[in-house]
Design a protein around this motif. Structure first.
Motif, PDB file in Angstrom:
ATOM      1  N   THR A  14       0.811  -1.224   0.000  1.00 50.31           N
ATOM      2  CA  THR A  14       0.000   0.000   0.000  1.00 50.31           C
ATOM      3  C   THR A  14       0.843   1.273   0.000  1.00 50.31           C
ATOM      4  O   THR A  14       0.288   2.361  -0.035  1.00 50.31           O
ATOM      5  CB  THR A  14      -0.962   0.023   1.209  1.00 50.31           C
ATOM      6  N   GLY A  15       2.158   1.146   0.065  1.00 51.08           N
ATOM      7  CA  GLY A  15       3.039   2.306   0.013  1.00 51.08           C
ATOM      8  C   GLY A  15       3.629   2.740   1.342  1.00 51.08           C
ATOM      9  O   GLY A  15       4.203   3.823   1.445  1.00 51.08           O
ATOM     10  N   LYS A  16       3.516   1.893   2.369  1.00 50.23           N
ATOM     11  CA  LYS A  16       4.023   2.246   3.699  1.00 50.23           C
ATOM     12  C   LYS A  16       5.512   2.571   3.680  1.00 50.23           C
ATOM     13  O   LYS A  16       5.935   3.604   4.184  1.00 50.23           O
ATOM     14  CB  LYS A  16       3.774   1.106   4.689  1.00 50.23           C
ATOM     15  N   SER A  17       6.291   1.685   3.112  1.00 49.26           N
ATOM     16  CA  SER A  17       7.746   1.863   3.125  1.00 49.26           C
ATOM     17  C   SER A  17       8.171   3.100   2.359  1.00 49.26           C
ATOM     18  O   SER A  17       9.099   3.808   2.768  1.00 49.26           O
ATOM     19  CB  SER A  17       8.443   0.618   2.571  1.00 49.26           C
ATOM     20  N   SER A  18       7.496   3.405   1.270  1.00 50.32           N
ATOM     21  CA  SER A  18       7.824   4.616   0.498  1.00 50.32           C
ATOM     22  C   SER A  18       7.610   5.862   1.348  1.00 50.32           C
ATOM     23  O   SER A  18       8.415   6.804   1.319  1.00 50.32           O
ATOM     24  CB  SER A  18       6.969   4.698  -0.768  1.00 50.32           C
ATOM     25  N   GLU A 125      -3.390  -0.150  -8.199  1.00 47.22           N
ATOM     26  CA  GLU A 125      -2.473   0.443  -9.182  1.00 47.22           C
ATOM     27  C   GLU A 125      -1.013   0.430  -8.727  1.00 47.22           C
ATOM     28  O   GLU A 125      -0.115   0.423  -9.565  1.00 47.22           O
ATOM     29  CB  GLU A 125      -2.894   1.883  -9.523  1.00 47.22           C
ATOM     30  N   ILE A 126      -0.764   0.432  -7.423  1.00 48.27           N
ATOM     31  CA  ILE A 126       0.631   0.427  -6.962  1.00 48.27           C
ATOM     32  C   ILE A 126       1.048  -0.925  -6.374  1.00 48.27           C
ATOM     33  O   ILE A 126       2.212  -1.109  -6.029  1.00 48.27           O
ATOM     34  CB  ILE A 126       0.901   1.552  -5.936  1.00 48.27           C
ATOM     35  N   TYR A 127       0.105  -1.855  -6.271  1.00 47.16           N
ATOM     36  CA  TYR A 127       0.406  -3.143  -5.639  1.00 47.16           C
ATOM     37  C   TYR A 127       1.371  -3.962  -6.494  1.00 47.16           C
ATOM     38  O   TYR A 127       1.191  -4.093  -7.701  1.00 47.16           O
ATOM     39  CB  TYR A 127      -0.870  -3.962  -5.405  1.00 47.16           C
ATOM     40  N   GLN A 128       2.408  -4.510  -5.845  1.00 47.84           N
ATOM     41  CA  GLN A 128       3.347  -5.418  -6.510  1.00 47.84           C
ATOM     42  C   GLN A 128       3.707  -6.532  -5.542  1.00 47.84           C
ATOM     43  O   GLN A 128       3.900  -6.286  -4.359  1.00 47.84           O
ATOM     44  CB  GLN A 128       4.634  -4.695  -6.899  1.00 47.84           C
ATOM     45  N   SER A 129       3.810  -7.744  -6.052  1.00 49.39           N
ATOM     46  CA  SER A 129       4.300  -8.840  -5.204  1.00 49.39           C
ATOM     47  C   SER A 129       5.799  -8.988  -5.465  1.00 49.39           C
ATOM     48  O   SER A 129       6.319  -8.516  -6.466  1.00 49.39           O
ATOM     49  CB  SER A 129       3.551 -10.137  -5.504  1.00 49.39           C
ATOM     50  N   ASN A 165       0.192  10.693  -4.530  1.00 49.24           N
ATOM     51  CA  ASN A 165       1.633  10.450  -4.650  1.00 49.24           C
ATOM     52  C   ASN A 165       2.276  10.477  -3.260  1.00 49.24           C
ATOM     53  O   ASN A 165       1.656  10.895  -2.281  1.00 49.24           O
ATOM     54  CB  ASN A 165       2.276  11.457  -5.615  1.00 49.24           C
ATOM     55  N   VAL A 166       3.507  10.016  -3.186  1.00 50.55           N
ATOM     56  CA  VAL A 166       4.194   9.879  -1.900  1.00 50.55           C
ATOM     57  C   VAL A 166       4.294  11.218  -1.176  1.00 50.55           C
ATOM     58  O   VAL A 166       4.061  11.289   0.038  1.00 50.55           O
ATOM     59  CB  VAL A 166       5.597   9.246  -2.091  1.00 50.55           C
ATOM     60  N   ASP A 167       4.607  12.279  -1.899  1.00 49.87           N
ATOM     61  CA  ASP A 167       4.736  13.587  -1.252  1.00 49.87           C
ATOM     62  C   ASP A 167       3.423  14.030  -0.617  1.00 49.87           C
ATOM     63  O   ASP A 167       3.406  14.504   0.523  1.00 49.87           O
ATOM     64  CB  ASP A 167       5.199  14.644  -2.271  1.00 49.87           C
ATOM     65  N   SER A 168       2.322  13.875  -1.342  1.00 47.02           N
ATOM     66  CA  SER A 168       1.020  14.290  -0.819  1.00 47.02           C
ATOM     67  C   SER A 168       0.608  13.446   0.374  1.00 47.02           C
ATOM     68  O   SER A 168       0.051  13.964   1.354  1.00 47.02           O
ATOM     69  CB  SER A 168      -0.054  14.195  -1.906  1.00 47.02           C
ATOM     70  N   ARG A 169       0.873  12.149   0.302  1.00 42.80           N
ATOM     71  CA  ARG A 169       0.519  11.273   1.417  1.00 42.80           C
ATOM     72  C   ARG A 169       1.340  11.622   2.655  1.00 42.80           C
ATOM     73  O   ARG A 169       0.833  11.652   3.779  1.00 42.80           O
ATOM     74  CB  ARG A 169       0.718   9.801   1.025  1.00 42.80           C
ATOM     75  N   THR A 170       2.615  11.892   2.443  1.00 41.91           N
ATOM     76  CA  THR A 170       3.495  12.264   3.554  1.00 41.91           C
ATOM     77  C   THR A 170       3.047  13.588   4.165  1.00 41.91           C
ATOM     78  O   THR A 170       2.958  13.722   5.391  1.00 41.91           O
ATOM     79  CB  THR A 170       4.955  12.358   3.064  1.00 41.91           C
ATOM     80  N   ASP A 171       2.719  14.557   3.320  1.00 50.48           N
ATOM     81  CA  ASP A 171       2.215  15.848   3.813  1.00 50.48           C
ATOM     82  C   ASP A 171       0.923  15.666   4.603  1.00 50.48           C
ATOM     83  O   ASP A 171       0.721  16.315   5.636  1.00 50.48           O
ATOM     84  CB  ASP A 171       1.979  16.819   2.651  1.00 50.48           C
ATOM     85  N   PHE A 172       0.041  14.775   4.123  1.00 58.05           N
ATOM     86  CA  PHE A 172      -1.209  14.504   4.836  1.00 58.05           C
ATOM     87  C   PHE A 172      -0.911  13.993   6.250  1.00 58.05           C
ATOM     88  O   PHE A 172      -1.515  14.445   7.229  1.00 58.05           O
ATOM     89  CB  PHE A 172      -2.044  13.475   4.056  1.00 58.05           C
TER      90      PHE A 172
END
Length: 179
Positions: A14-18, A125-129, A165-172
């Motif tokens: 889900t993008g946690k590490s990013s 859309e961002i999921y990868q195994s 995107n990562v920047d927006s999620r981090t800002d949130f």
């Protein structure tokens, strides 16, 4: 030092590490996910997938590692400490896989409290195994539901991070930890 222990959680991919890496690049104090480390250590001992072959042992090692992170966070001279997953994640995964576990798991989660929980929703859309992430996207969605339920069971009100995107999620996240 008293600091805010802030968990960033969500199903696999889900993008946690990013987000954790972005926070770290911004100078924030972050503690990384340990499940891959536990898996790699088991592989060095000849157990290909500890999670699949000995799920309770794997979960015990995760609980120990996350408990160590929790105590380490208490020692850090930082206003906020961001953690890639928290103690309740262990219980959520065991519940998802219908694994029986001793009361120690539940008690550990009750006794060690985080100040804020951010949860990232499943995002196809961002999921990868990969080699350590073997769940399908559908399984990741189910795991996510268990994470929401488990954190709520321990009295948390997880804040859902919007898909962006990562920047927006981090800002949130940063804008939602300010008093």
């Amino acid at each position: 030092m008293k600091n805010n222990k802030i968990v960033i959680t969500g199903g696999p991919g889900t993008g946690k590490s990013s987000i954790i890496h972005k926070l770290e690049d911004m100078g924030e104090t972050c503690l990384h996910e340990i499940s891959r480390q536990v898996t790699l250590e088991a592989q060095k001992e000849g157990i290909d997938q500890l999670f699949l072959t000995k799920p309770l042992l794997f979960s015990q090692k995760l609980l120990e590692g996350r408990l160590n992170q929790y105590h380490h966070a208490l020692e850090l001279d930082s206003q906020h400490v961001f953690l890639d997953r928290g103690l309740p994640d262990v219980v959520a995964y065991m519940d998802y896989f219908n694994t029986n576990y001793p009361d120690l798991f539940d008690e550990t989660c009750k006794q060690h409290v985080y100040q804020k929980i951010f949860i990232l929703p499943p995002w196809e859309e961002i999921y990868q195994s990969d080699n350590e992430r073997y769940e399908t996207f559908e399984e990741a969605q189910k795991i996510s539901a268990y994470l929401y339920a488990t954190y709520r069971r321990y009295g948390y009100d997880p804040v859902e991070v919007p898909k962006s995107n990562v920047d927006s999620r981090t800002d949130f996240i940063l804008s939602n930890i300010k008093p």
